[in-house]
Design an enzyme around this catalytic site. Structure first.
Site, PDB file in Angstrom:
ATOM      1  N   TYR B 118      22.057 -23.458 -75.958  1.00  0.00           N
ATOM      2  CA  TYR B 118      22.196 -22.784 -77.254  1.00  0.00           C
ATOM      3  C   TYR B 118      23.206 -21.644 -77.191  1.00  0.00           C
ATOM      4  O   TYR B 118      23.955 -21.408 -78.138  1.00  0.00           O
ATOM      5  CB  TYR B 118      20.847 -22.231 -77.727  1.00  0.00           C
ATOM      6  N   GLU B 214      -4.452 -30.910 -55.008  1.00  0.00           N
ATOM      7  CA  GLU B 214      -3.838 -31.648 -56.113  1.00  0.00           C
ATOM      8  C   GLU B 214      -4.345 -31.183 -57.467  1.00  0.00           C
ATOM      9  O   GLU B 214      -3.558 -30.926 -58.376  1.00  0.00           O
ATOM     10  CB  GLU B 214      -4.101 -33.158 -55.955  1.00  0.00           C
ATOM     11  N   ASP B 266      -5.642 -36.671 -53.759  1.00  0.00           N
ATOM     12  CA  ASP B 266      -6.372 -37.924 -53.852  1.00  0.00           C
ATOM     13  C   ASP B 266      -5.883 -38.867 -52.753  1.00  0.00           C
ATOM     14  O   ASP B 266      -4.743 -38.749 -52.282  1.00  0.00           O
ATOM     15  CB  ASP B 266      -6.107 -38.605 -55.212  1.00  0.00           C
TER      16      ASP B 266
END
Lengths: 388, 388
Positions: B118, B214, B266
């Site tokens: 911008y 995690e 996991d």
């Protein structure tokens, strides 16, 4: 539930704050009460049964508190779960989950939805086969007891939002229980990350308002320049659609300290409807808990289509896409919140007529800190012009 | 760039820490140096030119620092941008962006990528038409100067991760510059939210290790029970794939305080490859900055396929889906990190043979706090068994 009403002064108008959330003792009493009924039904050789409010849009109404405030609320329709051969598994799961949640509350522990599911693996035949089974039972219990799941000490995976500014958050050491004051003016370039559960927090502040912004990038700019010090405010970053914890945090803080809440998002249908409207009145498919999670004090600071003209942002806009146009038209036609507020209908119509959307970073077109030096001071000088 | 090497002791092995990031003064000198060359080329009536490293996987190598550590690094191939009729716009954009970034660094301000875009709206003909144009110029400059964009004071929208535990983070008041100590044992049930830029932070800690997890849900459990106090550690939540700020924060902290880093995700290909491997060695498509963002100290605590057997998690696992199987097979065949470490190949093969994945919440099957009371103490007693 204790529905203690408290009076709040906001923008010169008196408004009524919402219900106080049930404390841990009350939650345990509710669970005991329901379990006691089941127990006595069984002793009396009656079939035990539970009543759950129907959680569907057809059982939802838009509750107006006054001309400018309201939220989606669940209506009275209930469904019954009686112990039969067909319902025995769900019935047993509901009762065991009630026991599990009571235990979590009693020991002041916390539990995630995923842990509810896994913890039930030891329940033999009535274990949950899939996560959605567990979620449904938890949602039903939440509706039945008219509490929010955070009052069961249930935590979500989502992070709660960032906070900085003129506020001390009163918490406790989770292990020892000793009180802890977190001074959010003393976090440097970092921020306070709102925890999943905020029911236990208290607040000390002399700030004049809460400024809630859509992007973390703008939050970091405001924090980097300690805007909160100059403006005597508290800044909160939602990072997109606000999480439950973020909404509840802003609500509790605004109620408790009687603070107005000003919201600053991108100037597009997503910012207006998905972010601002969700913060202010809640979402349609979670009507049984919106009462806790709406922020009726919220007022919309910007970016509005009129700002594009006033702050000469034309060459920093983007054409509306089909999805934006559809969302705005649908809202004008079907959304009870927009229909209730003619200012919002005018805003969407103006946006459609201009055919452009604008982001909150667009002010960088003038200079990086124009948003801090020009835009915010000008807007904050006239909060009565904010959209409802 | 100052490539001061420092020795780190980890798990009894001596490892070499990475390069020290360029300070603000050095970044400005680099920009001045490059601009000076352009200026003198023009005065000498030579065509000005800039050299950028080619940012593509074909220009990447896996750098081994020792048997167990390495990262993806950019090779020497460069592309030249000479001022011609065809390149004049990109050339001008590169020079103006250099000037803009120097200004941001010089005034100790910050800038987001969206603001770069911008802010250029006032550049007339050479403005960026679309965001990707601006991103490419920034990425090129980052590669050319061999810095990371945080050293240009560029901030990302993504949040940096949550931190709690035995550490004081030394920051400064952004507006006044006065030093600020943030004591992460005094945040109650909440957390320290890592800012987008961490280059300026210093650390005071007597913790023994960093535990990186995690999910935010597990982070909240560990924090709720002040696990970090009992284990004398610092806990960090990644909330999925770690952001740049999270990786850089862990790296700087681990280098500075010579701390081992243990990672707990996991037990599935996503946790192993997308989360752990990204934290440890970086990602393939950002090789020009991996050197700053990898965490070579990282070791994998769990959940491993062997943990499923040892901690009796069989009935809390899920069958591998096709996408898991494909990802694991691809990694065994093509991933240089997996090929380099036979322990990881064995892990993936074991997972494929068992046909199941397991989540870090699965320990809730035994009891909610089994993970704190049984799993973590048992694993932490033998860090030499962690995967590389």
């Amino acid at each position: 539930m204790a529905r203690a009403k408290s009076k709040t002064r906001m923008n010169g108008k008196r408004v009524v704050a919402g219900p106080v959330a049930a404390s841990q003792g009350e939650v345990m009493e509710k669970i005991d009460g329901e379990a006691g009924k089941l127990y006595h039904d069984i002793l009396a050789e009656k079939r035990p049964r539970m009543l759950f409010p129907v959680r569907a849009l057809s059982n939802v109404r838009y509750v107006r508190k006054n001309r400018s405030e309201g939220f989606f609320q669940i209506k009275g329709r209930k469904t019954e779960r009686t112990l039969t051969v067909n319902t025995v598994k769900t019935f047993a799961q509901s009762v065991r989950t009630m026991a599990q949640l009571k235990d979590v509350v009693a020991t002041n522990d916390i539990i995630g939805k995923r842990e509810v599911y896994y913890n039930a693996k030891s329940w033999g035949e009535v274990r949950f086969d899939e996560q959605p089974e567990a979620d449904t039972v938890v949602d039903d219990l939440e509706a039945m007891f008219a509490v929010n799941r955070e009052q069961f000490n249930l935590i979500a995976e989502e992070r709660g939002g960032n906070v900085a500014g003129s506020i001390v958050i009163v918490d406790r050491d989770p292990a020892t229980g000793s009180p802890i004051d977190v001074d959010c003016t003393k976090l440097g370039t970092a921020a306070y990350s709102v925890p999943s559960r905020v029911e236990h927090l208290a607040f000390k502040t002399k700030a004049d308002f809460i400024l809630v912004v859509e992007t973390n990038q703008l939050f970091e700019r405001l924090n980097h320049h300690a805007f909160w010090r100059d403006a005597n405010c508290i800044i909160v970053s939602m990072s997109g659609v606000p999480t439950r914890a973020c909404r509840r945090f802003v609500r509790r803080l605004a109620d408790d300290k009687k603070l107005p809440v000003y919201v600053f998002t991108d100037g597009d249908p997503y910012g207006y409807m998905n972010i601002y409207r969700t913060l202010k009145v809640g979402s349609g498919n979670a009507a049984h808990i919106n009462e806790f999670f709406c922020v009726p004090q919220a007022r919309f600071l910007g970016v509005t289509p009129w700002d594009i003209e006033e702050f000469k942002l034309h060459d920093a806009t983007h054409p509306l896409e089909q999805v934006d146009i559809k969302r705005a038209r649908d809202a004008i036609k079907n959304d009870p919140f927009i229909q209730h507020h003619k200012e919002w209908r005018e805003c969407l119509e103006k946006m459609l007529a201009m055919g452009v959307r604008v982001e909150q970073q667009a002010f960088a077109k003038h200079s990086l800190n124009y948003v801090i030096q020009e835009y915010l001071p000008k807007k904050l000088a006239r909060p009565e012009r904010f959209l409802p």
